[in-house]
Design an enzyme around this catalytic site. Structure first.
Site, PDB file in Angstrom:
ATOM      1  N   SER A  65      32.338   6.269 -25.668  1.00  0.00           N
ATOM      2  CA  SER A  65      33.767   6.233 -25.973  1.00  0.00           C
ATOM      3  C   SER A  65      34.003   5.915 -27.447  1.00  0.00           C
ATOM      4  CB  SER A  65      34.486   5.175 -25.109  1.00  0.00           C
ATOM      5  OG  SER A  65      34.041   3.872 -25.452  1.00  0.00           O
ATOM      6  N   SER A 123      34.368  -4.632 -39.270  1.00  0.00           N
ATOM      7  CA  SER A 123      35.803  -4.447 -39.136  1.00  0.00           C
ATOM      8  C   SER A 123      36.474  -5.039 -40.359  1.00  0.00           C
ATOM      9  CB  SER A 123      36.313  -5.150 -37.870  1.00  0.00           C
ATOM     10  OG  SER A 123      37.724  -5.278 -37.881  1.00  0.00           O
ATOM     11  N   ASP A 150      25.525   2.918 -22.986  1.00  0.00           N
ATOM     12  CA  ASP A 150      26.865   2.441 -22.656  1.00  0.00           C
ATOM     13  C   ASP A 150      26.855   1.935 -21.209  1.00  0.00           C
ATOM     14  OD1 ASP A 150      29.835   3.224 -24.130  1.00  0.00           O
ATOM     15  OD2 ASP A 150      29.892   2.525 -22.059  1.00  0.00           O
ATOM     16  N   LYS A 203      32.184  -9.984 -36.566  1.00  0.00           N
ATOM     17  CA  LYS A 203      32.155  -8.866 -37.501  1.00  0.00           C
ATOM     18  C   LYS A 203      31.782  -9.320 -38.912  1.00  0.00           C
ATOM     19  CE  LYS A 203      33.216  -5.668 -34.546  1.00  0.00           C
ATOM     20  NZ  LYS A 203      32.219  -4.627 -34.184  1.00  0.00           N
ATOM     21  N   LEU A 263      34.784   5.321 -31.370  1.00  0.00           N
ATOM     22  CA  LEU A 263      34.156   5.695 -32.626  1.00  0.00           C
ATOM     23  C   LEU A 263      32.710   6.127 -32.432  1.00  0.00           C
ATOM     24  CD1 LEU A 263      35.535   2.884 -34.989  1.00  0.00           C
ATOM     25  CD2 LEU A 263      36.549   5.101 -34.427  1.00  0.00           C
ATOM     26  N   ASP A 308      23.734  -2.552 -20.884  1.00  0.00           N
ATOM     27  CA  ASP A 308      24.536  -3.726 -21.232  1.00  0.00           C
ATOM     28  C   ASP A 308      23.891  -4.349 -22.464  1.00  0.00           C
ATOM     29  OD1 ASP A 308      25.826  -6.151 -21.501  1.00  0.00           O
ATOM     30  OD2 ASP A 308      25.296  -6.902 -19.512  1.00  0.00           O
ATOM     31  N   VAL A 309      24.529  -4.234 -23.630  1.00  0.00           N
ATOM     32  CA  VAL A 309      23.894  -4.697 -24.867  1.00  0.00           C
ATOM     33  C   VAL A 309      23.814  -6.220 -24.959  1.00  0.00           C
ATOM     34  CG1 VAL A 309      24.497  -2.635 -26.184  1.00  0.00           C
ATOM     35  CG2 VAL A 309      26.043  -4.622 -26.213  1.00  0.00           C
ATOM     36  N   TYR A 344      36.322 -12.811 -32.977  1.00  0.00           N
ATOM     37  CA  TYR A 344      36.095 -11.426 -33.395  1.00  0.00           C
ATOM     38  C   TYR A 344      35.721 -11.345 -34.871  1.00  0.00           C
ATOM     39  CZ  TYR A 344      36.989  -6.409 -33.995  1.00  0.00           C
ATOM     40  OH  TYR A 344      36.869  -5.075 -34.276  1.00  0.00           O
ATOM     41  N   PHE A 369      41.874   2.040 -36.209  1.00  0.00           N
ATOM     42  CA  PHE A 369      41.456   3.378 -35.811  1.00  0.00           C
ATOM     43  C   PHE A 369      41.829   3.608 -34.351  1.00  0.00           C
ATOM     44  CE2 PHE A 369      39.291   3.892 -39.694  1.00  0.00           C
ATOM     45  CZ  PHE A 369      38.837   5.201 -39.793  1.00  0.00           C
TER      46      PHE A 369
END
Length: 262
Positions: free
Chosen positions: A15, A154, A36, A171, A17, A59-60, A167, A200
């Site tokens: 999904s 980000s 994914d 990042k 980007l 699952d990362v 977050y 985005f």
């Protein structure tokens, strides 16, 4: 380095980007290994892209899950003969929350762990498990390049808003590890680059209210709109093909600097 006949491991590849990136590299002749959690979307995408694509439900935040995907990719590479050319660590989540909320309650550590485990730990774990495979690739071209690691940060890494402590921390860490990673890997001919997009169109932005999205668009200088996934994907391809891009963070943000609050 050309994407053609090289395999790229792309997390979050079903999904947003990362999917746009997979399509762009695939259109340039690359093989794409998509990691994914969404098995249904992964199956649809590999049906669309055909035999130069492979999906691994991953699952990362789980080392074992990444290991299984890497092992599957290794087997696939042996079948195709298309050696690994890069990793795009595209899996990411956002879970907003003030560090101290209403009722004088601190942000639950579970919320922080959730974001860090996917955005930071998952990125590093995918990279470290992919590197033994990349380091044994035959050097290519006059520079002896083996491949490139591309991470996604980000604009929040630099000007995160209220409620983005976890977050922005995740990042910001990705952005700051770019140069030492490039230095660690220089002797192997492997580059490391991070792209830091602003607003985005993605699954994450689809969850925003119209008011929030409009407020963010107003903070853009030019163009005054959310970026398109294809615009991000084009920069990934440029990064793959331009060997002088290394150890740096590329802001892709329309000159946006996020306000403290909307």
């Amino acid at each position: 380095m050309k994407p053609e006949n090289r395999t790229f491991i792309i997390s979050g590849g079903a999904s947003g980007l990362a999917l746009a990136t997979a399509r762009e590299l695939h259109s340039a002749g690359a093989y794409v290994s998509l990691l994914d959690l969404n098995a249904e979307s992964g199956s649809q995408i590999t049906s669309e892209l055909g035999p130069r694509s492979k999906f691994f439900e991953t699952d990362v935040s789980s080392t074992g899950s990444i290991a299984a995907a890497i092992a599957g990719t290794v087997s696939w590479v042996r079948e195709t003969g298309a050696e690994v050319g890069g990793v795009v660590a595209g899996a990411g989540v956002g879970l907003p929350g003030l560090i101290l909320g209403k009722g004088n309650e601190p942000l639950p550590i579970e919320s922080i762990d959730f974001v860090l485990n996917i955005n930071l730990r998952g990125t590093l774990d995918l990279i470290r498990q992919s590197l033994p495979l990349m380091a044994t690739v035959k050097p290519d071209g006059p520079d002896g390049e083996r491949g490139v690691i591309i991470m996604i940060a980000s604009s929040a890494a630099f000007d995160g808003q209220m409620g983005q402590v976890a977050y922005a921390a995740s990042k910001g860490a990705v952005a700051s590890l770019t140069l030492p990673l490039a230095r660690d890997l220089s002797k192997y001919g492997i580059r490391a680059v991070t792209i830091a997009p602003a607003l985005f169109e993605s699954n994450m932005t689809k969850m925003m209210s119209g008011k929030v999205k409009l407020g963010l668009e107003k903070a853009m200088e030019f163009p005054k709109r959310a970026g398109q996934p294809e615009e991000f994907a084009k920069l990934v391809r440029t990064t793959v093909e331009n060997s002088m891009l290394n150890g740096t963070v590329l802001r892709l943000d329309g000159a946006m600097r996020m306000p403290a609050r909307l």
